[in-house]
Enzyme design. Structure first.
Site, PDB file in Angstrom:
ATOM      1  N   GLU A 262       0.869  -1.188   0.000  1.00  0.00           N
ATOM      2  CA  GLU A 262       0.000   0.000   0.000  1.00  0.00           C
ATOM      3  C   GLU A 262       0.898   1.228   0.000  1.00  0.00           C
ATOM      4  OE1 GLU A 262      -2.510   2.922   0.155  1.00  0.00           O
ATOM      5  OE2 GLU A 262      -3.369   0.903   0.028  1.00  0.00           O
ATOM      6  N   CYS A 334     -14.429  -0.849  -6.376  1.00  0.00           N
ATOM      7  CA  CYS A 334     -15.484   0.124  -6.073  1.00  0.00           C
ATOM      8  C   CYS A 334     -15.953   0.802  -7.363  1.00  0.00           C
ATOM      9  CB  CYS A 334     -14.992   1.164  -5.065  1.00  0.00           C
ATOM     10  SG  CYS A 334     -13.564   2.106  -5.638  1.00  0.00           S
TER      11      CYS A 334
END
Length: 375
Positions: A262, A334
């Site tokens: 990340e 998403c």
């Protein structure tokens, strides 16, 4: 869901609010099936939904009005302010916080930022609540440090009124743009992260780390990924775009070797803290660009899990995964449009399973989970 703000024409954020949840789910499912129409899908799982109101764990409030009478909510396109403290998406526990913040803003002299005049200090109030213990994180987004001393001086009163505030910070955002936060975070409390817990997995939320805003559905999403992974014959996996580690921490077992990547250091700090609590020594979390990390590796793991932002994983990572051909890819998205575009770039994989998660009720948005298997 009934909403006085919508009925009065004062807010149109929830564009599908007049539709029943089953109707919303049908429309979202139809949209997803249309986007994946070119791909054979072996199994369509039933969509997952949660509460239709009071489900949000986070409020992002634009501060407007005057220092004596601040408004917390949003600005319309013409600059007109709208107070959204009564928004039914927020849980009842937010109301006393908003109620105490208004006199506090006046007491601390935190002049709301005026966009038209480019004057004032307080731009946003960001509030996050933990579902596990009701603790809260409050962030004041200021234009500069000019009012910092005044805020510190007034803070004991607010903490006395609201003992649930575990983490309080000031974020400095000096740019005259609609950017939610700047790089500088100043902690006003000893505690720097909010404890959360999904499915008996400890998670941590820090000020500049992304965390899902619908915990009821997010916890089901994580549990589903765990179930899918446990059914696969894998002992090694990558968790790319891993955020605070929610997926990887749910999937990990003592003998699973997992690398989570990340770009946000704050999120990686949260993931490492959770892994240490769970005593999982074969988990490795690193603050790196996910695409750069993956494409620099000479070999790929058996399973690659990706949870990219709305733009998707992009062609370079798709090309790498096509070439290296892991046995399985789990894609959490998403934005189903970019996911479908990415899957088109992965011709060596078939879609085994798809499931829709209604993370954003009353809007056209949704989360989708897809299991891809090497042909």
């Amino acid at each position: 869901m009934q909403c006085a703000l919508y009925d009065a024409g004062r807010c149109r954020s929830c564009q599908w609010i007049t539709q029943l949840i089953p109707e919303q789910l049908s429309a979202k499912t139809a949209d997803l099936k249309n986007l994946l129409a070119d791909f054979p899908v072996e199994e369509w799982c039933a969509p997952v939904s949660g509460p239709e109101q009071g489900f949000r764990n986070k409020a992002k409030m634009v501060v407007s009005g005057s220092v004596e009478k601040p408004l917390l909510g949003m600005l319309h396109r013409d600059g007109t302010p709208e107070d959204l403290c009564d928004c039914p998406l927020y849980p009842a526990s937010f109301a006393p916080v908003f109620a105490a913040l208004k006199p506090f803003i006046a007491c601390a002299g935190l002049t709301p930022y005026n966009v038209a005049r480019k004057r004032g200090e307080l731009k946003y109030i960001l509030l996050t609540e933990s579902q596990s213990d009701g603790g809260m994180m409050l962030r004041f987004v200021l234009r500069s440090e000019t009012k910092l001393a005044q805020l510190r001086k007034a803070l004991p009163w607010l903490q006395e009124q609201l003992p649930q505030l575990k983490v309080i910070t000031v974020n400095i955002q000096p740019v005259h743009m609609a950017i939610m936060e700047g790089e500088t975070e100043i902690y006003l409390t000893e505690q720097q992260a909010l404890a959360e817990r999904f499915n008996d997995v400890p998670l941590w939320i820090r000020p500049q780390s992304f965390f899902q805003t619908n915990p009821a559905v997010a916890s089901q999403l994580y549990a589903t990924v765990r179930d899918w992974v446990r059914q696969l014959p894998v002992k090694h996996m990558w968790d790319l775009f891993c955020g605070v580690g929610g997926f990887g921490l749910h999937c990990a077992t003592p003998d699973m070797q997992l690398t989570g990547i990340e770009i946000a250091p704050e999120a990686i700090a949260c993931a490492k803290q959770s892994a240490a609590e769970l005593g999982l020594t074969r988990l490795q979390f690193q603050a790196l660009d996910s695409t750069q990390f993956a494409t620099a590796q000479g070999e790929v793991q058996e399973l690659v899990l990706v949870n990219p932002p709305r733009r998707g994983i992009g062609k370079p990572l798709c090309d790498y995964l096509s070439t290296m051909a892991p046995r399985f890819i789990i894609y959490s998205s998403c934005n189903a449009q970019t996911m479908a575009k990415d899957i088109r770039e992965l011709p060596g994989f078939r879609i085994e399973r798809v499931q829709l998660f209604d993370m954003f009720p009353h809007t056209a948005h949704y989360e989708v989970l897809t299991l891809l298997v090497k042909q």
